[in-house]
Design a protein around this motif. Sequence first.
Motif, short mmCIF file in Angstrom:
data_model
loop_
_atom_site.label_atom_id
_atom_site.label_comp_id
_atom_site.label_asym_id
_atom_site.label_seq_id
_atom_site.Cartn_x
_atom_site.Cartn_y
_atom_site.Cartn_z
N THR A 58 -16.46 19.70 51.16
CA THR A 58 -16.56 18.79 52.30
C THR A 58 -15.30 18.90 53.13
N LEU A 59 -15.49 19.04 54.43
CA LEU A 59 -14.37 19.05 55.36
C LEU A 59 -14.47 17.83 56.26
N GLU A 110 -6.25 21.84 64.84
CA GLU A 110 -5.27 21.13 64.01
C GLU A 110 -5.84 20.93 62.61
N VAL A 111 -5.01 21.19 61.62
CA VAL A 111 -5.34 20.90 60.23
C VAL A 111 -4.20 20.08 59.65
N GLU A 121 -1.17 19.83 61.88
CA GLU A 121 -0.47 21.05 62.27
C GLU A 121 -1.41 21.92 63.10
N LEU A 122 -0.85 22.55 64.12
CA LEU A 122 -1.64 23.49 64.92
C LEU A 122 -1.70 24.82 64.18
N VAL A 123 -2.91 25.29 63.95
CA VAL A 123 -3.07 26.54 63.19
C VAL A 123 -4.08 27.43 63.90
N SER A 172 -9.35 25.66 51.82
CA SER A 172 -7.99 25.14 51.68
C SER A 172 -7.76 23.91 52.56
N ALA A 173 -8.68 23.64 53.47
CA ALA A 173 -8.54 22.49 54.37
C ALA A 173 -9.21 21.23 53.81
N VAL A 174 -9.77 21.33 52.63
CA VAL A 174 -10.37 20.15 52.02
C VAL A 174 -9.28 19.09 51.84
#
Length: 160
Positions: A6-7, A53-54, A57-59, A68-70
Amino acid sequence: MPEFFTLNVNGVDREVQDAWLGENLLFVLRERLGLLAAKGACEQGECGSCSVEVGGELVCACLVLAASAVGRPIRTVEGLAEPGVPSDVQQAFLDAGAVQCGFCTPGLIMAVHHLLDRSPTPDELEVREALSGNICRCTGYGRILDAVQRVAVARRGDAA
Ligand code: FES
């Protein structure tokens, strides 16, 4: 093995099903979640067209594994304003004539929001540095710099 995770995207939990854990965030946003603002171009983190943004942070979404963004909030252009209503930065880009082919625009819009959220009164050097990861082949950047200053001035006016 297909995976499920899930994100949290623009404040909403989105289920990602049957994903390969090696899929990057850009692919998952566009192809699995239907969020098409972030653009795929260089796929090497060089052009900034997939900026999101994650975790604040701007990525470059092409360089981030989606899994990895969970647990970290993701913000995309679709989450900057109400549907159908431009954000102040988007409106300023239109007003300043800073959109030509438009391919770079979503990434630049994310970068400008990210900058102004952290530095409301940037000087030109700061703006140029903040946008140095976003390549635009059309505008020559002058109108983009103008748009950023328009927003900065308007926000200061709004706060006064
Ligand atoms: Fe065409 Fe920027 S407006 S690349």
